[in-house]
Design a protein around this motif. Structure first.
Motif, PDB file in Angstrom:
ATOM      1  N   VAL A   1       0.876  -1.168   0.000  1.00  0.00           N
ATOM      2  CA  VAL A   1       0.000   0.000   0.000  1.00  0.00           C
ATOM      3  C   VAL A   1       0.915   1.220   0.000  1.00  0.00           C
ATOM      4  CG1 VAL A   1      -1.691   1.320   1.297  1.00  0.00           C
ATOM      5  CG2 VAL A   1      -1.924  -1.156   1.133  1.00  0.00           C
ATOM      6  N   ILE A   2       1.054   1.865  -1.165  1.00  0.00           N
ATOM      7  CA  ILE A   2       1.966   2.993  -1.322  1.00  0.00           C
ATOM      8  C   ILE A   2       1.165   4.282  -1.413  1.00  0.00           C
ATOM      9  CG2 ILE A   2       3.699   4.052  -2.817  1.00  0.00           C
ATOM     10  CD1 ILE A   2       4.595   1.339  -3.657  1.00  0.00           C
ATOM     11  N   PRO A   3       1.475   5.282  -0.609  1.00  0.00           N
ATOM     12  CA  PRO A   3       0.746   6.560  -0.692  1.00  0.00           C
ATOM     13  C   PRO A   3       1.150   7.327  -1.943  1.00  0.00           C
ATOM     14  CG  PRO A   3       2.516   6.715   0.900  1.00  0.00           C
ATOM     15  CD  PRO A   3       2.476   5.275   0.483  1.00  0.00           C
ATOM     16  N   PRO A   4       0.298   8.217  -2.416  1.00  0.00           N
ATOM     17  CA  PRO A   4       0.604   8.960  -3.645  1.00  0.00           C
ATOM     18  C   PRO A   4       1.870   9.802  -3.566  1.00  0.00           C
ATOM     19  CG  PRO A   4      -1.735   9.131  -3.114  1.00  0.00           C
ATOM     20  CD  PRO A   4      -1.075   8.483  -1.935  1.00  0.00           C
ATOM     21  N   ASN A   5       2.248  10.256  -2.368  1.00  0.00           N
ATOM     22  CA  ASN A   5       3.421  11.128  -2.246  1.00  0.00           C
ATOM     23  C   ASN A   5       4.695  10.367  -1.888  1.00  0.00           C
ATOM     24  OD1 ASN A   5       2.686  10.415   0.330  1.00  0.00           O
ATOM     25  ND2 ASN A   5       3.005  12.453   1.210  1.00  0.00           N
ATOM     26  N   ASP A   6       4.689   9.050  -2.094  1.00  0.00           N
ATOM     27  CA  ASP A   6       5.869   8.240  -1.758  1.00  0.00           C
ATOM     28  C   ASP A   6       7.079   8.698  -2.575  1.00  0.00           C
ATOM     29  OD1 ASP A   6       7.346   5.643  -0.935  1.00  0.00           O
ATOM     30  OD2 ASP A   6       7.370   5.594  -3.123  1.00  0.00           O
ATOM     31  N   ARG A   7       8.247   8.738  -1.910  1.00  0.00           N
ATOM     32  CA  ARG A   7       9.494   9.140  -2.566  1.00  0.00           C
ATOM     33  C   ARG A   7      10.564   8.063  -2.447  1.00  0.00           C
ATOM     34  NH1 ARG A   7       9.777  14.535  -3.458  1.00  0.00           N
ATOM     35  NH2 ARG A   7      12.043  14.532  -3.354  1.00  0.00           N
ATOM     36  N   ARG A   8      10.201   6.890  -1.947  1.00  0.00           N
ATOM     37  CA  ARG A   8      11.208   5.874  -1.652  1.00  0.00           C
ATOM     38  C   ARG A   8      11.274   4.740  -2.674  1.00  0.00           C
ATOM     39  NH1 ARG A   8       9.154   7.677   3.191  1.00  0.00           N
ATOM     40  NH2 ARG A   8      10.641   8.038   4.885  1.00  0.00           N
ATOM     41  N   PHE A   9      10.181   4.499  -3.404  1.00  0.00           N
ATOM     42  CA  PHE A   9      10.087   3.294  -4.225  1.00  0.00           C
ATOM     43  C   PHE A   9       9.900   3.620  -5.704  1.00  0.00           C
ATOM     44  CE2 PHE A   9       8.870   2.034   0.005  1.00  0.00           C
ATOM     45  CZ  PHE A   9       9.475   0.801   0.163  1.00  0.00           C
ATOM     46  N   ALA A  10      10.649   2.911  -6.548  1.00  0.00           N
ATOM     47  CA  ALA A  10      10.426   2.913  -7.984  1.00  0.00           C
ATOM     48  C   ALA A  10       9.772   1.579  -8.341  1.00  0.00           C
ATOM     49  CB  ALA A  10      11.744   3.066  -8.737  1.00  0.00           C
ATOM     50  N   VAL A  11       8.660   1.609  -9.047  1.00  0.00           N
ATOM     51  CA  VAL A  11       7.935   0.392  -9.413  1.00  0.00           C
ATOM     52  C   VAL A  11       8.031   0.224 -10.926  1.00  0.00           C
ATOM     53  CG1 VAL A  11       5.772  -0.869  -9.265  1.00  0.00           C
ATOM     54  CG2 VAL A  11       6.370   0.777  -7.476  1.00  0.00           C
ATOM     55  N   LEU A  12       8.645  -0.871 -11.368  1.00  0.00           N
ATOM     56  CA  LEU A  12       8.931  -1.105 -12.779  1.00  0.00           C
ATOM     57  C   LEU A  12       8.212  -2.356 -13.263  1.00  0.00           C
ATOM     58  CD1 LEU A  12      12.794  -0.460 -12.619  1.00  0.00           C
ATOM     59  CD2 LEU A  12      10.949   1.221 -12.818  1.00  0.00           C
TER      60      LEU A  12
ATOM     61  N   ASP B   1      -0.648   2.141 -10.553  1.00  0.00           N
ATOM     62  CA  ASP B   1      -1.562   1.023 -10.293  1.00  0.00           C
ATOM     63  C   ASP B   1      -1.442   0.540  -8.856  1.00  0.00           C
ATOM     64  OD1 ASP B   1      -2.499   1.106 -12.858  1.00  0.00           O
ATOM     65  OD2 ASP B   1      -1.297  -0.574 -13.593  1.00  0.00           O
ATOM     66  N   MET B   2      -0.200   0.472  -8.347  1.00  0.00           N
ATOM     67  CA  MET B   2       0.006   0.007  -6.981  1.00  0.00           C
ATOM     68  C   MET B   2      -0.566   1.000  -5.976  1.00  0.00           C
ATOM     69  SD  MET B   2       3.531  -1.572  -5.324  1.00  0.00           S
ATOM     70  CE  MET B   2       3.517  -2.900  -6.539  1.00  0.00           C
ATOM     71  N   ILE B   3      -0.407   2.293  -6.269  1.00  0.00           N
ATOM     72  CA  ILE B   3      -0.998   3.320  -5.409  1.00  0.00           C
ATOM     73  C   ILE B   3      -2.515   3.205  -5.420  1.00  0.00           C
ATOM     74  CG2 ILE B   3      -1.378   5.803  -5.166  1.00  0.00           C
ATOM     75  CD1 ILE B   3       1.511   6.179  -6.178  1.00  0.00           C
ATOM     76  N   ASP B   4      -3.094   3.058  -6.618  1.00  0.00           N
ATOM     77  CA  ASP B   4      -4.552   2.973  -6.748  1.00  0.00           C
ATOM     78  C   ASP B   4      -5.097   1.731  -6.043  1.00  0.00           C
ATOM     79  OD1 ASP B   4      -7.040   4.055  -8.116  1.00  0.00           O
ATOM     80  OD2 ASP B   4      -7.020   1.991  -8.865  1.00  0.00           O
ATOM     81  N   ALA B   5      -4.344   0.616  -6.146  1.00  0.00           N
ATOM     82  CA  ALA B   5      -4.805  -0.626  -5.512  1.00  0.00           C
ATOM     83  C   ALA B   5      -4.810  -0.516  -3.997  1.00  0.00           C
ATOM     84  CB  ALA B   5      -3.917  -1.797  -5.946  1.00  0.00           C
ATOM     85  N   GLY B   6      -4.022   0.410  -3.457  1.00  0.00           N
ATOM     86  CA  GLY B   6      -3.962   0.567  -2.004  1.00  0.00           C
ATOM     87  C   GLY B   6      -4.997   1.503  -1.429  1.00  0.00           C
TER      88      GLY B   6
END
Length: 642
Positions: A456-467, A520-525
């Motif tokens: 569950v990643i918040p929209p303002n996350d600055r730590r993760f790159a999702v590829l 997509d990961m943000i939206d799914a959370g």
């Protein structure tokens, strides 16, 4: 008298027993104070940091405190306009918005904020925000660091100053000259072997061990060291005819010139094999892997990455991430999450194997997701954070059986916030059967998953790159690939290609690009109440909002969109309202319809409206009524399990 009065004086020029002080042709005293060039904070900090490094690496220890705290405040120039902070009573604001708000506020206004955008925290209000010379300054009381906006002028000044210092002091670090031949032979005279041993072996005080600098930093208890050095001895006849035995281990232990250090650490940010820090000597166990590309071919490895990361922009970002890590092993950068949607055989495990070939077996650590997220029974031990350059998880999956799936993913992200940090830092280390200690981590996190909603990643996350990963490949292909990487020359050729990667535009300290997979990961959370709140905020006509208006518009959204809310959704909605709006600087309590109302800002607002109470009321009323009979859609139910 000057010493009695506590005064100071300065003189220019060389002084010795035969030469008096003299003034050079060009001197500071020949210039008017106001005509001198400005010295920026960045330049002053660069001189200070250089001086600290210069003196510490020469064994000098600072005795006096720096003022304010034992180590004093340091300055960092890392704020960007788009960085988002949770400001007390005002909600989430970018640095640019904070600056605009403070410039409208009374002089000297100070705000509190959370500093999660700078470092993982437990949600404390550790930041104090103020304007310094017109720029936003965020002082982090947890790390005693004042953060200022990054600027091209400061960067250029630092680079210019660094070049000047390098020219004036070409050898800042003093690295002990290594002995080419550490070989010891019992057939040689004892004195010759002792001379080698004094440079080959070091006593590590913190662990009570002997470290062999000539054998990959292997350590021994002193008793084992004595046994190993047993053949290295000399027997002489005593004055009364008895034998006197001189043992190398005893001579080494008693010799005042033996190497003594406080600790052993894997420190890619320091010189090798001995470095100075905090007034003490330490052994740096980091040994970068050497590669010889003669006769190698990188084609197969590059082709594998093209299939694994078919989206060119994402592949470019990953290549920059990997190339930067190779050139700067002490910088973790953002964590990498690779998503292969419900498919296997795309090559993430093979990529982990290739990274192991690049950095070395000792520095790439595979762990399970439970350990990484602090949920496994061994998760309290975190030595992998200080012994690794890359920490790799080959599958992210839920492990908790005590909470629902959505909560498990939320808990995983909250824990990872404390693990993932784009910059190296000091942490508290727990090892089995060894006392806890403070160490440094430079580990970059790599996570593979088959689930687009792994966290569950918040929209303002600055730590993760999702590829996003590509299609699976055949078993024959992977047989060919692993035969290719079995050649050290091929791996070295791939490393050579990484050294050629253009790093223009890459910054390991800023938020990674927003990819479709991350969106997509943000939206799914998001829960239904989150989605409704986002819709409400996106469709507001006016920039000023009250709590009552927000709740009424949430009710309208329930009816219009068919969302399912829990029965006590008002409590959650009020927290979201505070998070998504911010306090209006100045007079934020306005009387509307005969009642005092707290008004908050939902959008950017012009200064003219803020300073006119009638204009404020008009802007509020654009968002609809403040009261009406409670309407129910009949679909208020509990959240579905996730």
């Amino acid at each position: 008298r000057s010493s009695d009065l506590g005064c100071q004086f300065a003189a220019y020029g060389q002084r010795d027993a035969n030469t008096a002080y003299h003034w050079p042709a060009e001197s500071l005293v020949d210039h008017a104070y106001m005509d001198l060039p400005e010295i920026t904070k960045a330049q002053a900090d660069a001189v200070k940091d250089f001086a600290i490094t210069f003196f510490e690496q020469r064994g000098l220890e600072r005795r006096s405190p720096a003022g304010g705290t034992d180590s004093g405040y340091t300055h960092a120039y890392d704020l960007t306009p788009d960085m988002v902070f949770d400001v007390h009573d005002m909600g989430e604001m970018s640095v640019a918005e904070i600056g605009e708000a403070l410039r409208l506020a009374p002089e000297g206004e100070v705000l509190r904020c959370k500093v999660d955008a700078l470092r993982p925290t437990t949600g404390s209000w550790a930041g104090m925000i103020s304007l310094v010379d017109g720029d936003v300054c965020i002082s982090d009381h947890g790390t005693y660091t004042s953060h200022f906006p990054e600027g091209s002028d400061a960067t250029a000044a630092l680079e210019k100053l660094g070049a000047l210092l390098a020219e004036r002091f070409p050898q800042i670090g003093i690295e002990p000259e290594p002995i080419v031949d550490f070989t010891m032979d019992a057939a040689r005279p004892l004195d010759e072997n002792l001379a080698v041993a004094l440079q080959r072996y070091a006593w590590v005080m913190n662990d009570g061990l002997v470290c062999d600098l000539g054998a990959g930093f292997m350590t021994h208890k002193f008793r084992d060291f004595q046994h190993g050095m047993g053949p290295f001895r000399e027997v002489k006849r005593g004055p009364r005819g008895g034998e006197e035995v001189s043992r190398l281990s005893d001579l080494w232990l008693d010799d005042p010139t033996r190497i003594t250090v406080n600790t052993m650490q894997m420190r890619p940010d320091q010189i090798r094999p001995i470095f100075f820090e905090d007034g003490h000597r330490h052994i740096n166990t980091y040994l970068p892997k050497e590669h010889d590309a003669a006769g190698g071919d990188a084609t197969t490895g590059l082709e594998m990455l093209r299939n694994l990361l078919p989206i060119e922009a994402e592949r470019t970002f990953f290549m920059q991430w990997l190339a930067y890590k190779l050139a700067n092993p002490h910088v973790p950068g953002p964590a990498i999450i690779m998503v292969a949607r419900d498919s296997y055989g795309t090559g993430r495990g093979s990529l982990i194997a290739l990274m192991t070939d690049i950095f070395g077996d000792s520095y790439v650590t595979p762990i399970d997701f439970a350990t990484l997220t602090g949920q496994g029974h061994q998760s309290q031990y975190n030595e992998w954070m200080v012994d690794s350059l890359i920490v790799a998880v080959d599958e992210a999956q839920e492990v908790s059986q005590h909470v629902n799936r959505w909560q498990a993913r939320t808990n995983a992200y909250e824990h990872l916030k404390g693990v993932v940090d784009p910059s190296g830092r000091g942490i508290h280390i727990k090892r089995k059967t060894v006392k806890n200690f403070k160490g440094h981590t430079y580990a970059s996190i790599f996570i593979a998953t088959n689930h687009s909603d792994a966290l569950v990643i918040p929209p303002n996350d600055r730590r993760f790159a999702v590829l996003e990963n590509g299609a699976p490949l055949s078993g024959e292909y992977w047989t060919h690939f692993h035969a290719w990487r079995a050649s050290r020359a091929n791996v070295a050729a791939f490393v050579a290609e990484l050294h050629k990667v253009d790093l223009t535009g890459y910054n390991p300290y800023v938020a990674p690009p927003m990819t479709a997979s991350k969106a997509d990961m943000i939206d799914a959370g998001l829960s239904d109440i989150d989605r409704a709140a986002d819709l409400v905020m996106a469709t507001l006509p006016g920039a000023l909002l009250t709590r009552e208006q927000f709740l009424l518009r949430m009710e309208d959204t329930i009816i219009a969109e068919g969302y399912e809310f829990p029965e006590d959704w008002h409590r959650a909605a009020e927290r979201i309202y505070l998070r998504k709006t911010r306090r209006m600087i100045g007079k934020d309590r306005i009387r509307i319809d005969g009642k005092p109302r707290v008004v908050r800002m939902a959008k950017q607002l012009s200064v003219d409206i803020v300073q006119d109470e009638a204009a404020v009321i008009n802007e509020v009323m654009r968002n609809g009524p403040l009261a009406r009979p409670i309407r129910s859609s009949g679909s208020v139910v509990a959240f579905p399990s996730r």
